[in-house]
Design a protein around this motif. Structure first.
Motif, PDB file in Angstrom:
ATOM      1  N   ASP A 135      -7.276   4.278  -1.332  1.00 13.29           N
ATOM      2  CA  ASP A 135      -6.303   3.580  -1.748  1.00 13.29           C
ATOM      3  C   ASP A 135      -6.502   1.916  -2.171  1.00 13.29           C
ATOM      4  OD1 ASP A 135      -5.165   5.638  -0.275  1.00 13.29           O
ATOM      5  OD2 ASP A 135      -4.773   4.676   1.451  1.00 13.29           O
ATOM      6  N   THR A 136      -7.392   1.530  -2.473  1.00  6.95           N
ATOM      7  CA  THR A 136      -7.177   0.119  -2.572  1.00  6.95           C
ATOM      8  C   THR A 136      -7.567   0.667  -3.854  1.00  6.95           C
ATOM      9  OG1 THR A 136      -8.348   0.126  -0.912  1.00  6.95           O
ATOM     10  CG2 THR A 136      -8.140  -1.928  -2.300  1.00  6.95           C
ATOM     11  N   THR A 137      -8.172   0.981  -4.694  1.00  4.85           N
ATOM     12  CA  THR A 137      -8.084   1.003  -6.102  1.00  4.85           C
ATOM     13  C   THR A 137      -6.725   1.970  -6.996  1.00  4.85           C
ATOM     14  OG1 THR A 137     -10.574   1.627  -5.879  1.00  4.85           O
ATOM     15  CG2 THR A 137      -9.516   2.590  -7.723  1.00  4.85           C
TER      16      THR A 137
ATOM     17  N   PRO B 153     -14.579  -1.581  -4.415  1.00  2.00           N
ATOM     18  CA  PRO B 153     -13.206  -1.138  -5.320  1.00  2.00           C
ATOM     19  C   PRO B 153     -12.339  -2.703  -5.709  1.00  2.00           C
ATOM     20  CG  PRO B 153     -12.676  -1.199  -2.621  1.00  2.00           C
ATOM     21  CD  PRO B 153     -14.230  -1.685  -2.662  1.00  2.00           C
ATOM     22  N   GLN B 154     -13.007  -3.742  -5.914  1.00  2.00           N
ATOM     23  CA  GLN B 154     -11.807  -4.557  -6.786  1.00  2.00           C
ATOM     24  C   GLN B 154     -12.632  -4.868  -7.951  1.00  2.00           C
ATOM     25  OE1 GLN B 154     -12.759  -5.214  -3.277  1.00  2.00           O
ATOM     26  NE2 GLN B 154     -10.472  -5.363  -2.071  1.00  2.00           N
TER      27      GLN B 154
ATOM     28  N   TYR C 245       0.892  -1.445   0.360  1.00  2.00           N
ATOM     29  CA  TYR C 245      -0.014  -0.053   0.116  1.00  2.00           C
ATOM     30  C   TYR C 245       0.857   1.144  -0.035  1.00  2.00           C
ATOM     31  CZ  TYR C 245      -4.506  -2.305   0.666  1.00  2.00           C
ATOM     32  OH  TYR C 245      -6.192  -2.892   0.376  1.00  2.00           O
TER      33      TYR C 245
ATOM     34  N   HIS D  69     -11.701  -1.623 -10.146  1.00  5.84           N
ATOM     35  CA  HIS D  69     -10.430  -1.960 -10.387  1.00  5.84           C
ATOM     36  C   HIS D  69     -10.612  -2.422 -11.851  1.00  5.84           C
ATOM     37  CE1 HIS D  69      -7.332  -4.723 -11.114  1.00  5.84           C
ATOM     38  NE2 HIS D  69      -6.314  -3.972 -11.365  1.00  5.84           N
TER      39      HIS D  69
ATOM     40  N   ARG E 270      -3.627   1.155  -4.968  1.00  5.64           N
ATOM     41  CA  ARG E 270      -2.898   0.076  -5.005  1.00  5.64           C
ATOM     42  C   ARG E 270      -3.222  -0.686  -6.528  1.00  5.64           C
ATOM     43  NH1 ARG E 270      -3.024  -5.069  -3.594  1.00  5.64           N
ATOM     44  NH2 ARG E 270      -5.296  -4.282  -2.143  1.00  5.64           N
ATOM     45  N   LEU E 271      -4.308  -1.056  -6.345  1.00  3.25           N
ATOM     46  CA  LEU E 271      -4.479  -2.067  -7.908  1.00  3.25           C
ATOM     47  C   LEU E 271      -4.213  -2.173  -8.923  1.00  3.25           C
ATOM     48  CD1 LEU E 271      -8.541  -3.623  -6.527  1.00  3.25           C
ATOM     49  CD2 LEU E 271      -6.146  -4.785  -6.117  1.00  3.25           C
TER      50      LEU E 271
END
Length: 287
Positions: free
Chosen positions: A44-46, A260-261, A4, A264, A48-49
Motif C-alpha cells: 500500500d505505501t509503495t 517502503p519509502q 491511499y 520507492h 501510493r508513492l
C-alpha cells in the motif's frame, strides 16, 4: 493531496478469481506481486508513492492468497505466471514494470523469461533464481501451521508475526481475516506448501538467462539478513552483466515493509535511468 484510495477489481482466469487493487494513476504501468502467504496490501505505501510520482499501479492477491481463490487446483509456477498475464491483459497494462518480493519476485522473473517482450523492467525484492532445497517446504509449512490462531487482536498478531519489527508485524497482521472468534490467516498452509513444490526441487537459472529486460535487485542486509547470498548474487550478475543491485543495510527479507519509502525512491531512480540510458544500465553495483 495524496490518498491511499484504490478500487477493487476482479479478474477471473481459468476459473480462479483474482482480487486486484487498482490504484489508478498515469505514466509507466507497475504491477506489484507479494510473497508467499502475503497479500496485496503489503504494497500500500509503495503503491501510493509510485502512483503519486507518476505511475499507473496495480497490485493483486495471487492465487491461494487473500481475497483471491483460496484453494485453486493448480499452484504451479506456470499457473502463477499465467495469472500475471491475465491481470495484465484484463486491466490493460502496457509493458508494465514487474515488482515482486520473495515468491512474487520468482513469479515476476518467470513471467519475464516466458514473455520477454512483456515487461518494461523487472524489480526483484529479495528474490533470485536459486533453488531453496528440499527442506524449504517442511520449514515454512511448520512455521505457518504453528501460528497461534486465532489471534485475539491485531496488536497480538503484529507482535507475533513481526519478530520485533513493528512495520513487518503490522504488514502481516493487515492481511488477516476478522471472524467472530478472532483473526485468522487468509490462506491455507497446505496450499502455501504446495506452491513451493518447484522452488524446493529445482533452480531457475535457465529462466534467469532468458530475461531480456533491465533488472534491479534489492537485497536485505541486516542482522538476520536476506535470502540472497553473495554467491547467488555474483552468479546472477555474471549471467546478467547489466544487473543493477542495491543492498539495504538494516533490513531483512521483508524490506518492502521495513523501508517502503526507500524502496520507492530506488525504483523511481531505476526507471528514470532507463529513460536516459535505454540500451543498458551499466555494471552491477551494491551500496
Amino acid at each position: 493531496m495524496t490518498s491511499y484510495s484504490w478500487s477493487e477489481r476482479f479478474v477471473v482466469h481459468d476459473g480462479v478469481r483474482l482480487l486486484c487493487r487498482d490504484w489508478g494513476g498515469s505514466g509507466t504501468d507497475v504491477l506489484l506481486l507479494h510473497g508467499l502467504a502475503g497479500h496485496s496490501g503489503e504494497w500500500d505505501t509503495t503503491a501510493r508513492l509510485l502512483r503519486d510520482s507518476g505511475h499507473r499501479v496495480v497490485a493483486f492477491d495471487q492465487r491461494g492468497h487473500g481475497g483471491s481463490e483460496r484453494h485453486p487446483g493448480d499452484v504451479s509456477r506456470a499457473a502463477y505466471v499465467s495469472d500475471v498475464l491475465a491481470v495484465v491483459a484484463e486491466l490493460g497494462l502496457d509493458r508494465p514494470v514487474l515488482v515482486g518480493q520473495s515468491l512474487g519476485g520468482s513469479t515476476a522473473l518467470l513471467t519475464a523469461a516466458a514473455r520477454p517482450g512483456l515487461p518494461r523492467a523487472l524489480v526483484l525484492v529479495e528474490a533470485g533464481p536459486d533453488g531453496a532445497g528440499p527442506g524449504l517446504q517442511e520449514q515454512i509449512g511448520g512455521w505457518l501451521r504453528g501460528w497461534p490462531v486465532p489471534f485475539p487482536s491485531r496488536e497480538a498478531a503484529a507482535a507475533y508475526l513481526g519478530g520485533g519489527k513493528e512495520p513487518v508485524g503490522d504488514g502481516w497482521a493487515a492481511g488477516l481475516e476478522e471472524r467472530a472468534d478472532g483473526l485468522w490467516p487468509r490462506f491455507d498452509p497446505e496450499v502455501m506448501v504446495r506452491s513451493l513444490d518447484e522452488n524446493a526441487t529445482r533452480s531457475f537459472w535457465d529462466e534467469w538467462a532468458a530475461v531480456a529486460c533491465p533488472v534491479l535487485a534489492l537485497l536485505g542486509q541486516g542482522e538476520q539478513g536476506g535470502i540472497i547470498g553473495g554467491e547467488e548474487y555474483a552468479e546472477m550478475a555474471r549471467v546478467q552483466p547489466s544487473l543493477h543491485g542495491v543492498s539495504l543495510p538494516g533490513t531483512g527479507h521483508d524490506l518492502h515493509l521495513e523501508r517502503p519509502q526507500l524502496l520507492h525512491r530506488l525504483v523511481v531512480d531505476f526507471l528514470r535511468s532507463l529513460s536516459s540510458r535505454p540500451s543498458c544500465l551499466g555494471a552491477h553495483s551494491s551500496s
